[in-house]
Design a protein around this motif. Structure first.
Motif, short mmCIF file in Angstrom:
data_model
loop_
_atom_site.label_atom_id
_atom_site.label_comp_id
_atom_site.label_asym_id
_atom_site.label_seq_id
_atom_site.Cartn_x
_atom_site.Cartn_y
_atom_site.Cartn_z
N GLN A 441 0.88 -0.96 -0.16
CA GLN A 441 0.08 -0.01 -0.03
C GLN A 441 0.89 1.38 0.07
OE1 GLN A 441 -3.32 0.27 -0.20
NE2 GLN A 441 -3.56 2.48 0.14
N VAL A 442 1.89 1.33 0.72
CA VAL A 442 2.90 2.48 0.74
C VAL A 442 3.57 2.72 -0.71
CG1 VAL A 442 4.99 3.29 1.77
CG2 VAL A 442 3.59 2.07 3.22
N PHE A 443 3.85 1.47 -1.51
CA PHE A 443 4.54 1.71 -2.63
C PHE A 443 3.58 1.99 -3.91
CE2 PHE A 443 8.21 0.07 -0.46
CZ PHE A 443 9.39 0.38 -1.30
N ASP A 444 2.50 1.24 -3.44
CA ASP A 444 1.55 1.38 -4.62
C ASP A 444 0.06 1.65 -4.17
OD1 ASP A 444 0.38 0.82 -7.32
OD2 ASP A 444 0.29 -1.38 -7.05
N PRO A 445 -0.19 2.94 -3.84
CA PRO A 445 -1.64 3.13 -3.10
C PRO A 445 -2.84 2.71 -3.72
CG PRO A 445 -0.41 5.11 -3.58
CD PRO A 445 0.46 4.00 -3.92
N HIS A 446 -2.56 2.72 -5.32
CA HIS A 446 -3.93 2.45 -5.96
C HIS A 446 -3.94 1.24 -6.65
CE1 HIS A 446 -4.71 6.77 -5.82
NE2 HIS A 446 -3.59 7.08 -6.30
N GLY A 447 -3.00 0.45 -6.22
CA GLY A 447 -2.97 -1.28 -6.47
C GLY A 447 -2.63 -1.37 -7.79
N LEU A 448 -1.75 -0.46 -8.67
CA LEU A 448 -1.94 -0.56 -10.09
C LEU A 448 -0.86 -1.59 -10.78
CD1 LEU A 448 -2.24 3.22 -10.95
CD2 LEU A 448 -3.85 1.33 -10.91
N LEU A 449 0.41 -1.86 -9.63
CA LEU A 449 1.54 -2.53 -10.01
C LEU A 449 1.31 -4.10 -9.85
CD1 LEU A 449 4.46 -0.42 -8.86
CD2 LEU A 449 4.09 -0.76 -11.26
#
Length: 455
Positions: A441-449
């Motif tokens: 969540q910290v690195f990719d808050p929108h869950g796109l990766l």
């Protein structure tokens, strides 16, 4: 869709954005079976860091998922496309930027093929140790994504031990540097190690600084035949207990030997239950092989055959590298496990995998990086036969359960991807899983990766 393509093309060369359905289909999945793959909106093949940043800024602005890919040689579905995603292939970012013999480092882009880096390092009297079986095809970026291993891990370790620093494009397009070029460094949290093995779920690796080692002498190998897997496992334990450090220590079962022989006509022994391959790249490899040969004989080997020269040694290593390809020819499709267990549990793991194959009426060939306990039970099946495919999946799950029961882990080097994500939760437990999701969540808050992978 039109908005996405227009914004991608606004910052990329025309040839970098591919929308041809047939071409996109070729980028839809890696080499894993039983892993669903979706239809991407586009395949993008950038050549520069700035182009990767443009892709991620566009994806974040439009909330479009991005699936990063290397050579798609992975075995867990970690590079499979999801519906409506951008497939971000890094194959064209394939430059070796620097090899420094003084610092013993290489700086490379993610699309550099493993074998190409190894050969370039050899020209400077150095070598890059991690050597997955697909090293002639797989890329450094993919190796980093899955924290891959290889045949020489027993002595030299896995990819994570050679990644000193990374340049990473984050989900929002920012560029982050981690790690160092120096031999030592402990400033801050070790984000480099965190990113290695993250399967593209935290950021896009666009450059890596890798440690190199002095090139060792040419290795010599031996082959030892055993009447049982228990005897072969005993030999492995004796070799490690006595303090030997082989550059390679592998096991192949009879099913695998027969498959390799059928494909290559190498003349490997088919009557033996297990074949142990050991190799040394020490200054006096013959003496080391003799000592290991004695230990194999004491453990019950029926025959021990040292290679006479480097060419014969390479033939034995090639036989091991061909195991996966050979077993694929049995029925056309395989499910490949990579359960890693304590060395002392090798025999129960390999015998257990074979018994599971018999239980389900399937061919299961087993080979292993015996020196570090990393087993590869390979389930062969016909995907057109629904009942056989069901039995293959059930046998695969039983093999993973056996590995955990024996004190092991569900993956030693292939990653979690899609194939093993339900098993990851079982292995980690709820507390560790919650923390790992928090990091995501910290690195990719929108869950796109790389959505839908790992968790």
């Amino acid at each position: 869709m039109s908005t996405l393509l227009a914004q991608l093309r606004d910052g990329l060369p025309a040839e970098a954005v591919v929308t041809d359905p047939d071409v996109m289909a070729a980028y839809a999945h890696d080499m894993a079976g039983f892993c669903p793959a979706g239809d991407s909106a586009a395949v993008v093949l950038p050549r520069t860091v700035e182009q990767v940043q443009h892709v991620m800024r566009t994806a974040t602005a439009l909330r479009v998922p991005v699936v990063p890919q290397g050579a798609r040689t992975g075995l867990s579905g970690g590079a499979n496309a999801s519906d409506g995603c951008i497939v971000l292939s890094l194959l064209r970012m394939d430059r070796i930027l620097e090899i420094d013999p003084v610092e013993r480092i290489a700086v490379v882009e993610p699309g550099v093929v493993n074998a190409r880096l190894s050969r370039a390092a050899n020209e400077h009297g150095l070598f890059y140790p991690p050597d997955p079986s697909s090293w002639e095809e797989c890329t450094i970026g993919g190796n980093i994504g899955t924290a891959s291993g290889g045949l020489c891990c027993v002595k030299y370790g896995v990819t994570a031990e050679y990644v000193l620093g990374l340049e990473v494009v984050l989900a929002d397009g920012r560029l982050m540097s981690t790690g160092r070029r120096t031999a030592k460094g402990v400033a801050g949290y070790d984000l480099t190690r965190l990113l290695v093995g993250s399967e593209g779920s935290l950021g896009i690796v666009v450059q890596a600084t890798l440690a190199l080692r002095p090139e060792p002498p040419a290795q010599l190998a031996l082959a030892a035949e055993f009447p049982s897997m228990a005897a072969a496992g005993d030999a492995v334990c004796r070799i490690m207990e006595r303090g030997h450090t082989p550059s390679l220590l592998e096991i192949m079962d009879r099913t695998t030997l027969r498959a390799v022989n059928k494909l290559t006509r190498m003349g490997l022994p088919e009557s033996t239950e297990a074949l142990v391959l050991a190799a040394f790249d020490t200054p006096e490899p013959a003496a080391d092989l003799a000592a290991v040969g004695d230990l194999c004989t004491a453990a019950g080997a029926t025959e021990v055959v040292p290679a006479e020269d480097r060419a014969e040694s390479e033939m034995l290593l090639q036989a091991r590298r061909m195991a996966l390809v050979a077993l694929e020819k049995v029925t056309g499709t395989t499910l490949i496990d990579d359960v890693c267990v304590p060395r002392g549990q090798l025999a129960p793991m390999l015998d257990g995998a074979a018994a599971i194959g018999e239980k389900y009426g399937l061919t299961v060939g087993v080979c292993a990086h015996a020196g570090d306990g990393n087993t590869h039970p390979i389930v062969c099946f016909d995907p057109k036969d629904e009942d056989e495919a069901r039995r293959a999946r059930e046998s695969f799950d039983e093999i993973m359960a056996l590995g955990i029961e024996l004190g092991g882990t569900i993956t030693g080097e292939h990653g979690v991807g899609v194939l093993k994500k339900e098993w990851l939760a079982r292995e980690l437990g709820p507390v560790a899983l919650e923390l790992q999701r928090g990091i995501k969540q910290v690195f990719d808050p929108h869950g796109l990766l790389n959505p839908g992978k790992i968790f």
